[in-house]
Scaffold this motif. Structure first.
Motif, PDB file in Angstrom:
ATOM      1  N   SER A  23       0.852  -1.196   0.000  1.00 52.11           N
ATOM      2  CA  SER A  23       0.000   0.000   0.000  1.00 52.11           C
ATOM      3  C   SER A  23       0.884   1.240   0.000  1.00 52.11           C
ATOM      4  CB  SER A  23      -0.920  -0.007   1.227  1.00 52.11           C
ATOM      5  OG  SER A  23      -1.744   1.133   1.231  1.00 52.11           O
ATOM      6  N   TRP A  24       0.653   2.140  -1.008  1.00 49.81           N
ATOM      7  CA  TRP A  24       1.496   3.322  -1.175  1.00 49.81           C
ATOM      8  C   TRP A  24       0.637   4.561  -1.339  1.00 49.81           C
ATOM      9  CZ3 TRP A  24       6.466   2.108  -0.421  1.00 49.81           C
ATOM     10  CH2 TRP A  24       6.867   0.803  -0.680  1.00 49.81           C
ATOM     11  N   ARG A  25       1.228   5.688  -1.088  1.00 54.93           N
ATOM     12  CA  ARG A  25       0.603   6.974  -1.382  1.00 54.93           C
ATOM     13  C   ARG A  25       1.660   7.874  -2.036  1.00 54.93           C
ATOM     14  NH1 ARG A  25       0.026  10.436   4.261  1.00 54.93           N
ATOM     15  NH2 ARG A  25       2.274  10.530   4.739  1.00 54.93           N
ATOM     16  N   VAL A  26       1.174   8.870  -2.773  1.00 58.41           N
ATOM     17  CA  VAL A  26       2.055   9.805  -3.482  1.00 58.41           C
ATOM     18  C   VAL A  26       1.819  11.197  -2.918  1.00 58.41           C
ATOM     19  CG1 VAL A  26       2.721  10.751  -5.718  1.00 58.41           C
ATOM     20  CG2 VAL A  26       1.936   8.379  -5.554  1.00 58.41           C
ATOM     21  N   MET A  27       2.891  11.879  -2.563  1.00 53.02           N
ATOM     22  CA  MET A  27       2.811  13.242  -2.063  1.00 53.02           C
ATOM     23  C   MET A  27       3.317  14.187  -3.147  1.00 53.02           C
ATOM     24  SD  MET A  27       1.454  12.766   0.820  1.00 53.02           S
ATOM     25  CE  MET A  27       1.485  14.478   1.348  1.00 53.02           C
ATOM     26  N   GLN A  77      -7.951  20.113  -7.345  1.00 50.53           N
ATOM     27  CA  GLN A  77      -9.004  19.795  -6.391  1.00 50.53           C
ATOM     28  C   GLN A  77      -8.978  18.302  -6.071  1.00 50.53           C
ATOM     29  OE1 GLN A  77     -10.850  22.140  -5.063  1.00 50.53           O
ATOM     30  NE2 GLN A  77     -10.114  23.789  -6.419  1.00 50.53           N
ATOM     31  N   PRO A  78      -9.399  17.905  -4.853  1.00 50.59           N
ATOM     32  CA  PRO A  78      -9.500  16.479  -4.521  1.00 50.59           C
ATOM     33  C   PRO A  78     -10.447  15.757  -5.478  1.00 50.59           C
ATOM     34  CG  PRO A  78      -9.627  17.813  -2.538  1.00 50.59           C
ATOM     35  CD  PRO A  78      -9.697  18.763  -3.681  1.00 50.59           C
ATOM     36  N   GLY A  79     -10.112  14.520  -5.795  1.00 55.71           N
ATOM     37  CA  GLY A  79     -10.927  13.737  -6.710  1.00 55.71           C
ATOM     38  C   GLY A  79     -10.410  13.734  -8.132  1.00 55.71           C
ATOM     39  N   VAL A 100      -5.769  18.096  -0.407  1.00 55.96           N
ATOM     40  CA  VAL A 100      -4.796  19.162  -0.661  1.00 55.96           C
ATOM     41  C   VAL A 100      -4.649  19.949   0.630  1.00 55.96           C
ATOM     42  CG1 VAL A 100      -4.227  21.199  -2.029  1.00 55.96           C
ATOM     43  CG2 VAL A 100      -5.457  19.291  -3.095  1.00 55.96           C
ATOM     44  N   THR A 101      -3.467  19.988   1.170  1.00 55.42           N
ATOM     45  CA  THR A 101      -3.255  20.692   2.444  1.00 55.42           C
ATOM     46  C   THR A 101      -3.266  22.190   2.214  1.00 55.42           C
ATOM     47  OG1 THR A 101      -0.861  20.629   2.173  1.00 55.42           O
ATOM     48  CG2 THR A 101      -1.872  18.790   3.321  1.00 55.42           C
ATOM     49  N   PRO A 102      -3.846  22.963   3.133  1.00 50.62           N
ATOM     50  CA  PRO A 102      -3.892  24.420   2.969  1.00 50.62           C
ATOM     51  C   PRO A 102      -2.626  25.126   3.439  1.00 50.62           C
ATOM     52  CG  PRO A 102      -5.109  23.787   4.919  1.00 50.62           C
ATOM     53  CD  PRO A 102      -4.622  22.508   4.296  1.00 50.62           C
ATOM     54  N   VAL A 103      -1.614  24.372   3.831  1.00 50.14           N
ATOM     55  CA  VAL A 103      -0.387  24.962   4.339  1.00 50.14           C
ATOM     56  C   VAL A 103       0.698  24.813   3.282  1.00 50.14           C
ATOM     57  CG1 VAL A 103       1.338  24.921   6.175  1.00 50.14           C
ATOM     58  CG2 VAL A 103      -1.057  24.369   6.685  1.00 50.14           C
ATOM     59  N   SER A 104       1.421  25.898   3.026  1.00 50.62           N
ATOM     60  CA  SER A 104       2.463  25.879   2.005  1.00 50.62           C
ATOM     61  C   SER A 104       3.836  25.755   2.640  1.00 50.62           C
ATOM     62  CB  SER A 104       2.407  27.161   1.162  1.00 50.62           C
ATOM     63  OG  SER A 104       2.729  28.286   1.955  1.00 50.62           O
ATOM     64  N   VAL A 105       4.764  25.261   1.848  1.00 53.14           N
ATOM     65  CA  VAL A 105       6.164  25.174   2.259  1.00 53.14           C
ATOM     66  C   VAL A 105       6.992  25.918   1.216  1.00 53.14           C
ATOM     67  CG1 VAL A 105       5.914  23.020   3.502  1.00 53.14           C
ATOM     68  CG2 VAL A 105       6.414  22.968   1.061  1.00 53.14           C
ATOM     69  N   VAL A 106       8.105  26.504   1.651  1.00 50.47           N
ATOM     70  CA  VAL A 106       8.976  27.273   0.754  1.00 50.47           C
ATOM     71  C   VAL A 106      10.169  26.411   0.393  1.00 50.47           C
ATOM     72  CG1 VAL A 106      10.360  29.353   0.493  1.00 50.47           C
ATOM     73  CG2 VAL A 106       8.220  29.425   1.819  1.00 50.47           C
ATOM     74  N   ALA A 165      -0.031  17.866  -1.638  1.00 53.01           N
ATOM     75  CA  ALA A 165      -1.278  17.187  -1.974  1.00 53.01           C
ATOM     76  C   ALA A 165      -1.031  15.692  -1.910  1.00 53.01           C
ATOM     77  CB  ALA A 165      -1.764  17.590  -3.363  1.00 53.01           C
ATOM     78  N   GLU A 166      -1.987  14.964  -1.321  1.00 52.67           N
ATOM     79  CA  GLU A 166      -1.856  13.518  -1.168  1.00 52.67           C
ATOM     80  C   GLU A 166      -2.694  12.813  -2.218  1.00 52.67           C
ATOM     81  OE1 GLU A 166      -2.857   9.944   2.042  1.00 52.67           O
ATOM     82  OE2 GLU A 166      -2.862  12.055   2.685  1.00 52.67           O
ATOM     83  N   ALA A 167      -2.085  11.822  -2.871  1.00 55.35           N
ATOM     84  CA  ALA A 167      -2.781  11.060  -3.904  1.00 55.35           C
ATOM     85  C   ALA A 167      -2.633   9.576  -3.616  1.00 55.35           C
ATOM     86  CB  ALA A 167      -2.219  11.391  -5.285  1.00 55.35           C
ATOM     87  N   GLU A 168      -3.634   8.827  -4.043  1.00 56.25           N
ATOM     88  CA  GLU A 168      -3.644   7.385  -3.826  1.00 56.25           C
ATOM     89  C   GLU A 168      -3.475   6.689  -5.166  1.00 56.25           C
ATOM     90  OE1 GLU A 168      -6.539   3.935  -1.882  1.00 56.25           O
ATOM     91  OE2 GLU A 168      -7.266   5.970  -2.222  1.00 56.25           O
ATOM     92  N   LEU A 169      -2.536   5.753  -5.234  1.00 53.34           N
ATOM     93  CA  LEU A 169      -2.316   4.994  -6.458  1.00 53.34           C
ATOM     94  C   LEU A 169      -3.489   4.071  -6.717  1.00 53.34           C
ATOM     95  CD1 LEU A 169       1.465   4.057  -6.166  1.00 53.34           C
ATOM     96  CD2 LEU A 169       0.437   5.764  -7.655  1.00 53.34           C
ATOM     97  N   GLU A 170      -3.875   3.956  -7.975  1.00 52.04           N
ATOM     98  CA  GLU A 170      -4.985   3.092  -8.363  1.00 52.04           C
ATOM     99  C   GLU A 170      -4.431   1.793  -8.941  1.00 52.04           C
ATOM    100  OE1 GLU A 170      -7.291   5.303 -11.092  1.00 52.04           O
ATOM    101  OE2 GLU A 170      -8.214   6.578  -9.549  1.00 52.04           O
ATOM    102  N   GLY A 171      -5.068   0.676  -8.542  1.00 52.22           N
ATOM    103  CA  GLY A 171      -4.620  -0.623  -9.033  1.00 52.22           C
ATOM    104  C   GLY A 171      -3.230  -0.950  -8.556  1.00 52.22           C
TER     105      GLY A 171
END
Length: 613
Positions: A508-512, A524-526, A548-554, A563-569
């Protein structure tokens, strides 16, 4: 019967006198050539036929005169061609035929033509005499050509001097009006005209700009309007128009009706309208010459030469006097004319193809995708922490290792715990014995005290047993060690709660994603997208945005949102944590041109907002 009896022999003395008289009184080049050939043939003894060939304007050699007139000249063609080809004298004699002599007419390196004679006397003496006389006549003719070229050179020099003078005079004037007035006055004096007018193009019509010998004129006058109409004929036809038409060279393709009306009302017997244009561009001005004698071809040719030189001068003066609005309109018209003419076909074809591509790019919708740097992380990350304060005994696992559920990651030193276990077991046994003794003696106070001590020893023993059960740190599930390498810290003290390892599940993985703030409004999410990793550039992974997190980093001087994304399949996906790549998020359809230029247009909008008060 010989060839001498075929043609009647003229009286030599009478023929020579008449030829000399014709030569002296020749008024045209054609008459001069006929008279010169007649004089030469009258001087050469036994001359039967004479032919003079001269070079025409096209570079070909054509008969200029024949003696006697009406003689068939085909038999002289071969010797004439040989003489012109070799540029030397040629003599031919065939049995039963007259002697043929050909001599070139040359001046310096220029070959002007040749003279061909037929002699009845075949003797060498007659041939030599004919050659001497022909050489004399050729020298006289060559000198005539040289004088004519000298006269033409002087005429060209005079024309060049006038062109230089009138151009400098026009350029020296402070404005276009004074330059035009100076120009028409000098042209009137040059061509002997009682009036010269200059009209300037204004759209599709002409406006009178200058009239010679006049500092003021009424544009609404009927005569001025007729003059403009005459110049408009030359302007519309883009050619020189003369009045009256040359009766010897009628031109049915040129309109002259307005010239005729103006000539009738003005009383001018000769008119000539000359358009002024730069290169292949449409005329921007017209000159109208008026006088009472017919214009000669040389003068009309000079007008055309003047037009080519004066057009850039007048255009430059007029452009300097124009206002900004007029100059802009004229530049746009000139640019439009250049677009529709035949110049630079390759560039125009390329520009047309580029314009077509831009139109297609502006109309064809494509999927717009926002690019962002991405990193792969485990969907769940578990930390293996120190269960109590102690010392590290062994640590077989390292970052990057793949471990199974229950596999030992590290082991704490349990010797102190074993001693503590024995101690509390002893304490518990003693407390229980005291409790039984007090119960036998019915000593309730000591019984309760002993029971309390037994409970305390039991609790401490349970704590020791609990710590002993956690001496070995094991993997809670099949995972990969993301962080942690304690092989160099064996025997070192560790504090309770210190993170020793971080584990990520294998399945199980996620992409940032790090989304640029310039694109965050479109993400946008989705939304779905694709991920390409640096380690596997030929493979694509599909994902879907979860949040999508509302906090920014420099980073590197720019703001990014995570933003967090979930891999499909994810079945069969072989990834490793912390793999980096580029993700593209599909945010909707836009035109291809907008996709290419939206960053620049957004910057322009922001800059205008910043600079606008």
């Amino acid at each position: 019967m010989n060839a001498r009896q075929d043609l009647p022999a003229p009286n030599a003395a009478v023929g020579a006198d008449a030829a000399w008289a014709s030569l002296a009184g020749a008024e045209s080049a054609e008459a001069l050539c006929r008279a010169w050939l007649a004089v030469l043939c009258s001087l050469v003894p036994d001359a039967q036929v004479g032919l003079l060939l001269l070079q025409d304007a096209g570079g070909s050699y054509v008969p200029a005169a024949a003696w006697p007139e009406g003689t068939e000249l085909q038999r002289l063609a071969d010797i004439a061609r040989e003489c012109l080809a070799t540029r030397q004298g040629v003599r031919r004699q065939h049995a039963g035929h007259p002697v043929q002599l050909a001599y070139p007419l040359a001046a310096g390196n220029a070959l002007h033509g040749a003279v061909v004679l037929e002699l009845l006397d075949p003797s060498p003496e007659a041939a030599r005499l004919a050659a001497r006389l022909t050489h004399w006549g050729a020298g006289w003719m060559a000198d005539l050509f040289a004088q004519r070229e000298l006269v033409q050179a002087r005429q060209r020099l005079d024309e060049s001097a006038f062109l230089f003078e009138v151009s400098l005079a026009a350029l020296a004037e402070p404005d276009f009006r004074q330059a035009g007035l100076t120009l028409v006055n000098k042209l009137a004096a040059r061509f002997g005209c009682h009036q010269v007018q200059l009209a300037l193009a204004s759209g599709a019509a002409l406006e009178t700009a200058a009239v010679s010998h006049s500092a003021w004129f009424d544009e609404r006058a009927n005569l001025t309007a007729l003059a403009r109409a005459a110049m408009t004929e030359a302007f519309d036809q883009r050619r020189q128009v003369i009045w009256p038409e040359d009766p010897e060279l009628p031109d049915l393709h040129t309109l002259r009706m307005a010239h005729g009306r103006y000539a009738t009302d003005s009383g001018s017997l000769a008119l000539a309208s000359q358009p002024l244009a730069i290169g292949a561009a449409p005329p921007f001005a017209v000159l109208l010459f008026e006088r009472n004698t017919v214009f000669q071809p040389a003068e009309l040719k000079g007008m055309e030469l003047l037009a080519g030189v004066l057009a850039p001068v007048l255009e430059h003066k007029h452009a300097r006097d124009e206002g900004l609005a007029h100059h802009t309109r004229r530049s746009l018209r000139h640019a439009a004319a250049r677009l529709t003419d035949a110049s630079h076909p390759g560039l125009k074809l390329g520009a047309g193809v580029l314009a077509l591509c831009l139109v297609i790019a502006a109309l064809v919708p494509v999927e717009h995708r926002v690019s962002a740097p991405a990193i792969v992380e485990g969907a769940v990350q578990r930390a293996a922490v120190a269960p109590f304060d102690g010392f590290l005994r062994e640590a077989p696992a390292r970052a990057g290792d793949t471990v199974k559920a229950g596999q030992v990651l590290a082991r704490m030193d349990d010797r102190d715990l074993q001693l503590e276990k024995v101690r509390w077991e002893t304490e518990l046994e003693m407390a229980l014995r005291k409790e039984r003794e007090a119960m036998a003696q019915a000593d309730r106070v000591n019984q309760r005290l002993s029971a309390a001590q037994a409970n305390q020893a039991r609790a401490q023993l349970d704590l020791a047993l609990s710590k002993l059960s956690r001496v070995a740190l094991t993997a809670p599930f099949d995972a990969v060690v993301v962080k942690g390498d304690l092989s160099q810290q064996l025997g070192a003290p560790v504090e309770m709660g210190k993170t020793l390892f971080e584990l990520a599940p294998l399945a199980s993985w996620r992409v940032m994603l790090k989304v640029d703030e310039r694109d965050i409004a479109r993400v946008q999410p989705g939304q779905g997208g694709e991920l390409v990793l640096t380690g596997a550039p030929g493979q694509r992974w599909h994902f879907k945005l979860k949040s999508v997190t509302p906090v920014s980093v420099v980073e590197e001087g720019r703001n990014y949102f995570r933003a967090e994304a979930e891999l499909e399949g994810q079945e069969g996906v072989k990834l490793k944590p912390n793999m980096e790549g580029v993700a593209k998020v599909a945010v909707g359809e836009r035109s291809l041109l907008w996709v290419w230029t939206h960053r620049f247009t957004d910057w322009v909008k922001l800059a205008l907002w910043q600079w606008t008060p």
